[in-house]
Design a protein around this motif. Structure first.
Motif, PDB file in Angstrom:
ATOM      1  N   UNK A 244       0.840  -1.215   0.000  1.00 50.61           N
ATOM      2  CA  UNK A 244       0.000   0.000   0.000  1.00 50.61           C
ATOM      3  C   UNK A 244       0.864   1.250   0.000  1.00 50.61           C
ATOM      4  N   UNK A 245       1.971   1.171   0.708  1.00 53.64           N
ATOM      5  CA  UNK A 245       2.876   2.325   0.694  1.00 53.64           C
ATOM      6  C   UNK A 245       3.455   2.568  -0.673  1.00 53.64           C
ATOM      7  N   UNK A 246       3.731   1.482  -1.379  1.00 49.41           N
ATOM      8  CA  UNK A 246       4.236   1.661  -2.748  1.00 49.41           C
ATOM      9  C   UNK A 246       3.172   2.285  -3.642  1.00 49.41           C
ATOM     10  N   UNK A 247       1.918   1.813  -3.453  1.00 46.80           N
ATOM     11  CA  UNK A 247       0.832   2.412  -4.255  1.00 46.80           C
ATOM     12  C   UNK A 247       0.687   3.906  -3.975  1.00 46.80           C
ATOM     13  N   UNK A 279      -4.205   7.409 -12.424  1.00 52.18           N
ATOM     14  CA  UNK A 279      -4.480   7.727 -11.013  1.00 52.18           C
ATOM     15  C   UNK A 279      -5.710   6.972 -10.533  1.00 52.18           C
ATOM     16  N   UNK A 280      -6.745   6.913 -11.386  1.00 51.12           N
ATOM     17  CA  UNK A 280      -7.981   6.207 -11.000  1.00 51.12           C
ATOM     18  C   UNK A 280      -7.713   4.706 -10.798  1.00 51.12           C
ATOM     19  N   UNK A 286      -5.251   0.657  -4.682  1.00 50.65           N
ATOM     20  CA  UNK A 286      -4.966   0.997  -3.288  1.00 50.65           C
ATOM     21  C   UNK A 286      -6.146   0.652  -2.401  1.00 50.65           C
ATOM     22  N   UNK A 287      -7.377   0.861  -2.855  1.00 55.10           N
ATOM     23  CA  UNK A 287      -8.552   0.515  -2.066  1.00 55.10           C
ATOM     24  C   UNK A 287      -8.657  -1.001  -1.876  1.00 55.10           C
ATOM     25  N   UNK A 288      -8.346  -1.748  -2.906  1.00 48.51           N
ATOM     26  CA  UNK A 288      -8.410  -3.207  -2.775  1.00 48.51           C
ATOM     27  C   UNK A 288      -7.346  -3.709  -1.791  1.00 48.51           C
ATOM     28  N   UNK A 289      -6.135  -3.021  -1.896  1.00 49.81           N
ATOM     29  CA  UNK A 289      -5.062  -3.445  -0.990  1.00 49.81           C
ATOM     30  C   UNK A 289      -5.415  -3.118   0.455  1.00 49.81           C
ATOM     31  N   UNK A 290      -5.999  -1.978   0.642  1.00 50.48           N
ATOM     32  CA  UNK A 290      -6.361  -1.598   2.010  1.00 50.48           C
ATOM     33  C   UNK A 290      -7.548  -2.399   2.533  1.00 50.48           C
TER      34      UNK A 290
END
Length: 502
Positions: A244-247, A279-280, A286-290
């Motif tokens: 997530x940090x990479x994203x 970006x989208x 990122x939402x899936x990872x979180x």
């Protein structure tokens, strides 16, 4: 009529004496009348020749009217009159100056100058001596021609000399005007033709540069402010621990790239739309990872190795570039404003010296035009002078030379004698008519009947005796002798004139 014949018979001697006295007196007056001999010459003024059309506009020829108007002054000038006094022999008696003036007045009175036609001038001189009349007339014509031509030549020479002096004067004026104009241009480098237009064009160009540079400076300041605001929201160092940090790091890079593109393009630009899609997609990842469940383990830690933020470095570089452009634009504006100030000062100097330059230029052009015109006129005057010197312009020639007068002119002896005969006859008849008209004595019976209104019964005729006949005969003889004196005297005078004795 019978009464008149009777009166003639009664007074033949008186009537014949009156007639004879008047006739002989007229004959004597005719003989004593001074004889006048007139000699005439004609001068033809020629103003048309082959030179005139060829030299039209280049040489000035004197017109016939001008020559004819001054011919009398030329003929009666003192120079000509002195020559005429020598020609006529009047100077042989060595007259005094006063006597010379009187002789000149007489010569002028006896001289006639007229224009019988526009191109023909007649000169006539009358004198009691026919030979002197001939010589004076001939010499007067020659002097008039020579003096007229000399006067024309002298006028042309004087005109050329005058124009030549004016050419020299205006040459000096033109040289001085050129020197003044050159000195002014050397001391005032901006006082040259066209400099004002160049300065105005330069001022306009500098003003456009300043305005454009100011707009560029405003754009540079706006870009610098935007970069400064973006730079304040970024950290120089980022920690990358998890996926997530990479994203998030990648998302920050894309957002930075989108902001950079928006500084130059609109939202509809393809590059901007491409970054928006990336970006989208990344936000979706990122939402899936979180959303995944997180498992804590002793091996996982939030602390990890530190890494520099690339977006921060790019923004830093762009901010430095924007500041450099702003400084360069400000320097360009300052330099352009300094040059504009110099050009405005130069324009003021040109405006202050423009009136002086215009005055010097006007003086130079006026003197130049006058000098060139005088040069042309001097050459025309030179040609005219050469024409007059070679006698190819206006010329005079003797059309009809003077001739020796053989017969006197004016009233002659026979004219006065014939007039005397007529006057004597009229005087005798007038005296006879006066005696008949104003004598109160009765001369006929009809006069008695008309005045007394009484009838006349008879008349007594006069009786002529022998003594009366002899007295009448002597009276007729004397009257005839007196009357015949007239034809004898007239015949003798005619005979003597025919033989040249008179």
């Amino acid at each position: 009529m019978p009464i008149g014949l009777k009166e003639i018979q009664r007074r033949p001697v008186i009537l014949a004496g009156i007639f004879t006295a008047i006739a002989l007196m007229a004959l004597l007056v005719g003989l004593l009348l001074p004889k006048k001999y007139s000699s005439t010459t004609s001068i033809f003024v020629e103003d048309r020749n082959i030179i005139a059309p060829l030299m039209e506009g280049r040489a000035v020829a004197t017109s016939v009217n001008d020559r004819a108007s001054i011919l009398r002054e030329v003929a009666f000038s003192r120079r000509v009159m002195d020559e005429i006094l020598e020609t006529g022999g009047w100077m042989e008696d060595d007259p005094s100056p006063l006597e010379q003036e009187k002789l000149i007045e007489k010569i002028v009175d006896r001289t006639t100058i007229s224009n019988s036609s526009p191109n023909l001038i007649d000169i006539a001189y009358t004198d009691s001596d026919p030979e002197r009349a001939f010589h004076v007339t001939k010499r007067l014509a020659d002097l008039v021609i020579s003096e007229s031509l000399a006067t024309k030549e002298r006028e042309s020479s004087e005109a050329y000399a005058f124009i030549d002096s004016q050419v020299k004067q205006y040459h000096d004026k033109l040289t001085q005007a050129e020197a003044d104009l050159e000195d002014f241009r050397q001391t005032n480098p901006d006082a040259r033709p066209g400099t004002d237009a160049d300065v105005n064009a330069r001022i306009g160009e500098l003003r456009r540069i300043i305005e454009s540079s100011r707009m560029d400076l405003i754009d540079a300041h706006s870009r610098e402010s935007a970069l400064q605001s973006q730079l304040s929201g970024e950290s120089e160092i980022t920690l990358v621990q998890t996926r997530a940090g990479q994203f998030r790091a990648r998302l920050a890079e894309l957002q930075a790239e989108r902001d950079r593109l928006l500084l130059q393009y609109t939202d509809r630009h393809p590059d901007v739309m491409r970054v928006q899609h990336q970006i989208a997609d990344l936000q979706e990842e990122l939402r899936r990872e979180e959303s995944r469940p997180r498992v804590s383990s002793a091996g996982q830690s939030l602390d990890g190795p530190a890494a520099f933020n690339p977006l921060y470095g790019e923004l830093k570089s762009k901010l430095a570039d924007a500041r450099r452009q702003s400084a360069a634009t400000s320097a360009r504006i300052s330099s352009a404003e300094a040059m504009l100030s110099n050009e405005l000062a130069r324009s003021n100097r040109i405006a202050s010296s423009e009136s002086k330059l215009a005055e010097l230029t006007r003086d130079y052009e006026v003197n130049r035009d006058l000098y060139q015109d005088l040069l042309k006129r001097r050459e025309n005057a030179r040609v005219s002078m050469n024409l007059d010197a070679e006698r190819r312009g206006l010329t005079f020639r003797i059309q009809e030379p003077a001739a020796m007068p053989l017969r006197p002119s004016g009233l002659r002896t026979m004219h006065v004698a014939v007039a005397g005969l007529l006057l004597g006859l009229l005087a005798s008849l007038g005296l006879l008519f006066s005696m008949i008209k104003f004598d109160p004595r009765v001369r006929s019976a009809s006069q008695i009947e008309s005045e007394a209104r009484l009838p006349v019964l008879s008349t007594i005729p006069s009786y002529v005796t022998g003594r009366d006949r002899r007295r009448h005969f002597r009276r007729y003889a004397i009257a005839a002798t007196v009357f015949l004196t007239v034809p004898v005297a007239y015949g003798l005078v005619y005979l003597l004139k025919s033989t040249g004795a008179l």
